[in-house]
Design an enzyme around this catalytic site. Structure first.
Site, PDB file in Angstrom:
ATOM      1  CE1 TYR B 114      -4.236  -0.986  -0.443  1.00 32.91           C
ATOM      2  CE2 TYR B 114      -3.767  -2.579   1.295  1.00 32.91           C
ATOM      3  CZ  TYR B 114      -4.587  -2.119   0.267  1.00 32.91           C
ATOM      4  OH  TYR B 114      -5.721  -2.778  -0.044  1.00 32.91           O
ATOM      5  CD  GLU B 210      -2.076 -30.120   4.332  1.00 30.43           C
ATOM      6  OE1 GLU B 210      -1.680 -31.300   4.341  1.00 30.43           O
ATOM      7  OE2 GLU B 210      -2.699 -29.608   3.388  1.00 30.43           O
ATOM      8  CG  ASP B 262      -4.638 -33.156   3.903  1.00 30.29           C
ATOM      9  OD1 ASP B 262      -4.806 -33.525   5.084  1.00 30.29           O
ATOM     10  OD2 ASP B 262      -5.164 -32.137   3.413  1.00 30.29           O
TER      11      ASP B 262
END
Ligand code: ATP
Ligand code: MG
Lengths: 643, 382
Positions: B114, B210, B262
Site C-alpha cells: 500500500y 498441515e 494430507d
C-alpha cells in the site's frame, strides 16, 4: 434503319431468316398460313421496347429515375469528350407529386443541330455510336429516347430539349412526343431564342427535361450513388445535383485535362461471329474477298489475307457476290486458325492510376489509396484493359464487408453485382494475404473500397441493360492480377501501420515509467529527479528513434517504395479515423505530401504534422469553381450521404 | 544477536545475512539506486540484475540434501517493453525499504504494497496490480541485495500456531507455550534469534500438522501434554516464519520433526518444501530446510489399514495425477523406494484423503490411536 421482326410474325417468304421457325403443324387449331399472314406485320422497335421496358432498365419507378438520369448524363459526358470540352453537368430532380418527377439534365457540350433533335430524342436506335467500334459510354442509340418514351408513356408529358451549338447560334427549344407506332417524333412546339446565357454561359450545350413516374430514394442504387461514382470515374468532370428537397450537391473536378480521345478501330477478325461475318459480306462495298478482309478488319495485312484465303481454299480475288454460306464458313474457320496480330490497343483510354486515385480521393474518405493498371489484353478479339483502385481505413466503416465499385468505360454499374466478373474476381482474390479478413466466397471485410474499371471498345455485358460484365476467363484473370498488385501494397501498408503502433506503444511504456523511476531514484540517492528524468527522456527518444531507424534498415525497400510509389496515396490525418475514440495522435506516421489534391481536406488532428494538399502530379489544379455556388462541395464521401 | 556458527562457506554467507546491520542493507539499496542514476546520466541502458528464482537456476545438493540456488541472474532493462514495468517496481520498492530502514519501522508485506501503490500520473495505470506483484518484487530485492525480508524491515502476515512444553522470549516478552488456551501461540513472521529466543524446553519432538483444524483437535485432546511434544501448524504451505522456527527447534534444540499431512500431492509437496526447500526461496534453503524431517501420514495404505469408509475418498483429478508424477520425479524422492511406492499406491487408489478423514472412525482416533501407533512403530517416510 434496323427494325425488329417478330419471329412469330415473320414473312413466310423470307426463308433465310426464319427457316425452322415455321409453325410445324398445319391444321390443329384451324388457322392457315394465309390467315396468319394477315396478322403479320412489321413492329416498330419503339413498340417492342414499350412493351419490354425492363430490358432497358425501366423495371420499377426507382430504377426508372436512375436510368433516365444515367442515360442523359452518359450522353452529356460522351458528347463533351468527343467535342473536347471539359464537362460541366447539372442534374435537377423536381417532385411534382407523390410519384411524379421532373428531371432536367444540362451540359456544356457541343449541342445538337436543330434538324437532328427530333431524331436523337424521338427515335429508338438512332445514334452516332452504333456503327463504329470506339470506346464510349453509349453504344446502341436507344438510351435517351427510351427515357423520353418512358416519360411519355407514364405521364403523357412530352420531352423538352433546349440546345445551342455555339455563341453565334440561336438556342432551339423543342418540345416533342414520340409516336411509338412509327418510331418517329411529333413536334409539339418549338421556339428559337437568341440568347440563353443563363443555361449555357459558354455558348453551347444541351438541356433535356423529362417528366416521369418515379420514386426518389437515397442509398444504394440511387441517383446519388450513381453521381458519386460517376464523379469518381470522371475526375475531369464537375457535377451539380439538385435533389427533390432542393438540397444541392456539388462534385468539383480534380483533374483539369480531358482524357485523350479514344481511337476508333475496325473489328478484329477474331472478335466476330459467323453471322456477323456474313452480314458484313452482304453489306460491304468492297469487290473482292481479299480487299474486304483487309479493309473491314484491323490487323489483316496482305500476307494474312493470303494465309486466310489459302486456308479457306478461296481465291482472294473472288468477287464478293460469289461468297456463299459455305465459303463464308470456311473463311470464318480459317480466321480462327491463321496467325493474326492482336488488335491495337490505342482504342483504349483507361483513366490511368493518377486520375483513378484522384477520383477515389474525391469520393472516399479513406486513409490509404492504391491503384494499379494492367497492360491491355484481348478477349475474343476485343481489346480491353483493367485498372483497379483500393481505398482503406480512414472513416470507412470497419465492420462492414468491402464495398465494390464497378465501372465499365467510366460508367458505374449499380445492379447485378453478383453476376459481374468484377465481383467474382474480388471474391476469388485471397485478401487474407494482405492482412484483411475474408470468409469463403465473399468479399474481404473491414473498411475497404475496391474499384474495378474495365475499358473496351466493346464491353461484354451479360444483358442489354448493361449492368454486369460477362465472366470471360481473360477478363477475370486481368482483374485478379490488378487486384493483387494493389492489394500487395495495401498489405505492406497494413503491416507497417501495425508496426508503427507497436513502436508507439513502446515509447509510451518507457515514458510512463520514467517519472516514477526518477522520483524513486531521488528518494534513494538524492540526485534531483529532474536530472534523471531529462536524461531518461532523452534516452527513450533515441531508443525509439533507433528502433524506427532499424525498421527502415530492415524494411528499407518496402518503406521507400510505398512513399515513392506514384500509385499510392496516404492521408496522414485520416489514419485510424474510424476508431477515433482513443487513438493517440502519435500514431500518425510521417507522410510525404500527397500526390493528388483532394476536394475537401479532413480536419487535421495534428496540425503540425498534417501535410498541405499538394497539387496532383498529373494536372495540377485547384478545384475549378463551379458555376452556381450555393452550398459547399460535399464534405462527405460515399458513406456519408443517403445511407 | 546470537546466531549459530555456520558449518560451511555457503551457509556462512547466508547465515551472515541475518547479522547484517541496517546500515549494510541501506548501503545495498543506495548502491542499487546510484547505479541506475549513473547509467541514466551516462545515457546508457539502465538495468538491475536479479538472481534468477526459477527451477532452471535451482539444484539439489545431494550431500546437504537441500535445494540451492545457482548463479544465474536475470537482467531487468528499463528499455525493454517486457521488463520496463518490473524495473520501475524494483526501484520503487527499494526506495520504500530504504525509507523504512531510515525510519526504524517495520511493515507487513501488505503495508509495503500500500505504501508504494498509486496511479502513475497521466495514466490510468497503477504501480501494482495486487499484493502478489509487490511480494514477488520484494523477494527479488531480497535476493538481489543478499538481504532477508527482516533486514528490509518487512514481515509477512502471521500464519501458523504453536503449543507445547516450551517457553519462548518473543521481543523480550516471556511466553509459556504450555498455557496458551485453545488459540495457541501465533508464530511470528520473523523468528530470527534476537527476536525469538528459546527458554526452558521439555519437549522430545515436534509434531507439525498441515492446518489449523487438525491442530485444534490435537490441542483439545492435550496431545502435546500426553506425548511431551511441541505441536505446530502452518496453514497449508508453511510461511517462512514457521519454517524458520521449525528449523531452529530442530537444529538448536535437536528435536526431530514429524509431519502429519494430507495424503495428496499438495501434502507431499508441503513435506518436500519443509524438508528440502522451495524453488522460490532456494536462496534461503540453508536457513529453512530440514532434510531430516519425517512424514508420518496420512498414508495411502491407511484406507485399508484403518478400515476407512468410502466417504473419505476424494477423487484424484488430472491435475493431481500430473502433480503426483512430478513430485515422484523430484531428485530427493526419485531414489527413495518407500516414497515411490507411496505415490504409486495413491495413484493406484485413484483418490486422496485428508487428515480429517480419520475422524470418521472416532473423534480422537487420530490423536489417541493413529499418531501414537505410527510413532511407536517408527512407521514414517523420510
Ligand atoms: N447531350 C448531348 N449532346 C450532344 N449529342 C447528344 C447528346 N445526347 C445525345 N446525343 C446524340 O444523340 C445520340 C443518341 O443518343 P442515345 O442516348 O439515344 O444513344 P447512344 O448514346 O448512342 O447509345 P445508348 O443507347 O447506348 O445510350 C447519341 O449517339 C449522340 O450522338
Ligand atoms: Mg446514350
Amino acid at each position: 434503319m434496323p427494325t425488329l421482326v417478330s419471329s412469330k410474325d415473320a414473312d413466310v417468304s423470307d426463308a433465310k431468316a426464319t427457316a425452322g421457325k415455321q409453325p410445324e403443324s398445319r391444321k390443329p387449331r384451324g388457322s392457315t398460313a394465309e390467315e396468319m399472314a394477315s396478322g403479320q406485320r412489321e413492329i416498330a422497335v419503339s413498340e417492342f421496347f414499350a412493351k419490354n421496358r425492363h430490358l432497358l432498365g425501366f423495371d420499377n419507378p426507382r430504377k426508372a429515375l436512375l436510368t433516365t438520369v444515367k442515360e442523359a448524363v452518359d450522353n452529356s459526358l460522351d458528347a463533351c469528350e468527343e467535342a473536347g470540352i471539359l464537362p460541366e453537368i447539372t442534374v435537377e430532380i423536381g417532385q411534382k407529386s407523390e410519384t411524379r418527377f421532373r428531371v432536367t439534365i444540362r451540359d456544356n457540350g457541343p449541342g445538337i443541330v436543330r434538324r437532328q433533335i427530333e431524331h436523337v430524342f424521338g427515335r429508338l436506335l438512332y445514334g452516332s455510336k452504333f456503327h463504329r467500334l470506339k470506346m464510349s459510354r453509349g453504344q446502341q442509340g436507344i438510351g435517351i429516347s427510351a427515357a423520353g418514351m418512358y416519360g411519355l408513356m407514364t405521364t403523357g408529358q412530352p420531352v423538352v430539349i433546349v440546345s445551342k451549338t455555339g455563341k453565334q447560334q440561336p438556342a432551339h427549344e423543342v418540345i416533342l412526343k414520340m409516336d411509338t407506332s412509327k418510331n418517329r417524333a411529333d413536334i409539339v412546339k418549338e421556339t428559337e431564342h437568341a440568347e440563353m446565357d443563363e443555361l449555357f454561359p459558354q455558348g453551347h450545350g444541351t438541356q433535356v427535361t423529362i417528366e416521369l413516374e418515379a420514386r426518389y430514394q437515397k442509398g444504394r442504387q440511387s441517383v446519388d450513388e450513381y453521381l458519386e461514382q460517376t464523379a469518381i470515374a470522371n475526375p475531369h468532370a464537375c457535377f451539380a445535383f439538385i435533389a427533390p428537397d432542393a438540397t444541392r450537391l456539388e462534385f468539383q473536378r480534380s483533374v483539369k485535362e480531358l482524357p485523350p480521345e479514344a481511337k476508333e478501330i475496325k473489328p478484329h477478325p477474331r472478335g466476330i461471329e459467323l453471322g456477323t461475318l456474313i452480314q458484313m459480306i452482304e453489306r460491304t462495298e468492297c469487290r473482292a474477298i481479299g480487299s474486304f478482309l483487309q479493309e473491314e478488319f484491323c490487323r489483316v495485312s496482305p500476307s494474312v489475307t493470303r494465309a486466310i484465303c489459302d486456308h479457306a481454299k478461296v481465291k482472294n480475288t473472288t468477287t464478293i457476290g460469289r461468297i456463299g454460306h459455305a465459303e463464308a464458313e470456311a473463311i470464318f474457320k480459317a480466321i480462327q486458325v491463321v496467325k493474326i496480330m492482336a488488335p491495337p490497343t490505342d482504342c483504349l483510354v483507361p483513366m490511368g492510376t493518377k486520375a483513378l486515385l484522384s477520383g477515389l480521393l474525391r469520393g472516399v474518405r479513406a486513409e490509404f489509396f492504391s491503384a494499379s493498371m494492367r497492360p491491355a489484353d484481348v478477349y475474343r478479339g476485343n481489346p480491353f484493359q483493367i485498372e483497379v483502385g483500393l481505398a482503406y481505413g480512414g472513416e470507412l466503416p470497419k465492420e462492414e464487408p468491402a464495398r465494390i465499385l464497378r465501372f465499365a468505360n467510366r460508367v458505374p454499374l449499380l445492379y447485378q453485382q453478383s453476376a459481374c466478373c468484377s465481383w467474382k474476381s474480388v471474391i476469388d482474390t485471397n485478401w487474407r494475404a494482405y492482412g484483411l479478413s475474408q470468409s469463403r466466397d465473399s468479399a474481404p471485410e473491414g473498411g475497404l473500397v475496391v474499384m474495378i474499371h474495365m475499358v473496351s471498345a466493346w464491353v461484354p455485358f451479360t444483358s442489354e441493360s448493361k449492368e454486369a460484365i460477362a465472366d470471360y476467363d481473360e477478363i477475370r484473370k486481368e482483374m485478379k492480377l490488378a487486384l493483387q498488385e494493389a492489394g500487395r501494397k495495401l498489405g505492406i501498408y497494413l503491416k507497417r501501420r501495425a508496426r508503427m503502433r507497436h513502436e508507439t506503444d513502446r515509447r509510451d511504456i518507457f515514458e510512463r515509467y520514467i517519472g516514477e523511476i526518477s522520483k524513486a531514484c531521488e528518494g534513494i540517492t538524492g540526485t534531483p529527479a529532474k536530472k534523471v528524468f531529462d536524461a531518461l527522456t532523452r534516452l527513450a527518444k533515441t531508443k525509439t528513434e533507433q528502433a524506427d531507424q532499424d525498421l527502415d534498415d530492415e524494411g528499407n525497400v518496402v518503406e521507400k517504395k510505398l512513399e515513392q510509389d506514384d500509385n499510392v496515396v496516404i492521408l496522414a490525418e485520416r489514419i485510424g479515423a474510424a476508431e477515433q475514440a482513443e487513438a493517440p495522435t502519435d500514431l500518425i506516421p510521417e507522410v510525404r505530401p500527397t500526390k493528388v489534391s483532394r476536394p475537401a481536406a479532413a480536419k487535421p488532428k495534428t496540425p503540425k504534422r498534417s501535410t498541405p494538399p499538394a497539387a496532383p502530379a498529373q494536372t495540377p489544379t485547384v478545384p475549378a469553381p463551379f458555376r452556381v455556388k450555393e452550398r459547399k462541395a460535399p464534405e462527405g464521401g460515399l458513406f456519408e450521404e443517403g445511407k | 544477536m546470537a546466531a549459530k556458527k555456520p558449518t560451511d562457506s555457503r551457509g556462512a554467507a547466508r547465515s551472515a545475512l541475518s547479522e547484517r546491520t541496517d546500515a549494510q542493507t541501506r548501503k545495498g539499496i543506495v548502491e542499487l539506486g546510484a547505479r541506475v542514476v549513473r547509467q541514466s546520466l551516462a545515457e546508457t541502458d539502465p538495468f538491475v540484475d536479479v538472481p534468477l528464482r526459477s527451477l532452471s537456476n535451482t539444484s539439489f545438493n545431494a550431500r546437504k540434501r537441500l535445494l540451492e540456488m545457482g548463479d544465474s541472474t536475470q537482467r531487468r532493462n528499463l528499455f525493454n517493453t517486457a521488463q520496463a514495468r518490473k524495473f520501475m517496481q524494483t526501484v520503487l520498492l527499494s526506495k520504500g525499504c530504504k525509507d523504512l530502514i531510515e525510519a526504524g519501522k517495520t511493515l507487513s508485506l501488505r503495508g509495503m504494497y500500500y505504501m508504494s501503490l498509486h496511479t502513475i500520473p497521466g495514466t490510468r495505470e497503477k504501480t501494482f496490480e495486487g499484493q502478489e506483484e509487490s511480494d514477488g518484487i520484494l523477494e527479488d530485492i531480497e535476493v538481489a541485495l543478499e538481504a532477508l525480508r527482516e533486514n528490509l524491515h518487512l514481515f509477512a502476515k502471521k500464519r501458523g500456531t504453536m503449543v507445547g512444553p516450551i517457553t519462548v522470549r518473543d521481543n523480550g516478552d516471556e511466553i509459556d507455550c504450555r498455557r496458551m488456551g485453545t488459540g495457541g501461540y501465533a508464530i511470528p513472521s520473523i523468528c530470527e534469534p534476537g527476536v525469538v529466543e528459546f527458554g526452558k524446553c521439555d519437549a522430545k519432538f515436534v509434531l507439525h500438522v498441515e492446518k489449523d483444524t487438525v491442530w485444534s483437535r490435537f490441542n483439545e485432546d492435550r496431545f502435546w501434554e500426553k506425548h511431551n511434544c511441541i505441536l505446530t501448524e502452518g496453514s497449508g504451505q508453511p510461511p517462512r516464519g514457521v519454517r524458520r522456527l521449525l528449523w531452529r527447534l530442530h537444529h538448536e534444540l535437536k528435536l526431530p520433526i514429524y509431519c502429519l499431512l494430507d495424503c495428496d500431492p499438495w501434502g507431499h509437496y508441503i513435506f518436500s518444501v519443509i524438508k528440502q526447500g522451495s524453488i522460490n526461496l532456494a536462496f534461503e534453503s540453508s536457513r529453512l530446510a530440514i532434510p531430516d524431517a519425517k512424514f508420518l501420514g496420512i498414508r495411502a495404505e491407511d484406507y485399508e489399514r484403518c478400515e476407512l469408509t468410502d466417504d473419505v475418498k476424494i477423487e484424484l483429478n488430472d491435475r493431481d495425477i500430473e502433480r503426483a508424477k512430478q513430485i515422484a520425479g523430484y531428485p530427493w524422492f526419485v531414489d527413495k523406494k518407500p516414497w515411490q511406492k507411496e505415490i504409486q499406491r495413491m495413484l493406484r487408489n485413484g483418490f486422496k484423503m485428508e487428515v480429517e478423514s480419520l475422524i470418521t472412525k472416532d473423534i480422537s482416533y487420530v490423536t489417541e490411536e493413529y499418531v501414537p501407533a505410527r510413532l511407536k512403530a517408527r512407521d514414517w517416510l523420510e
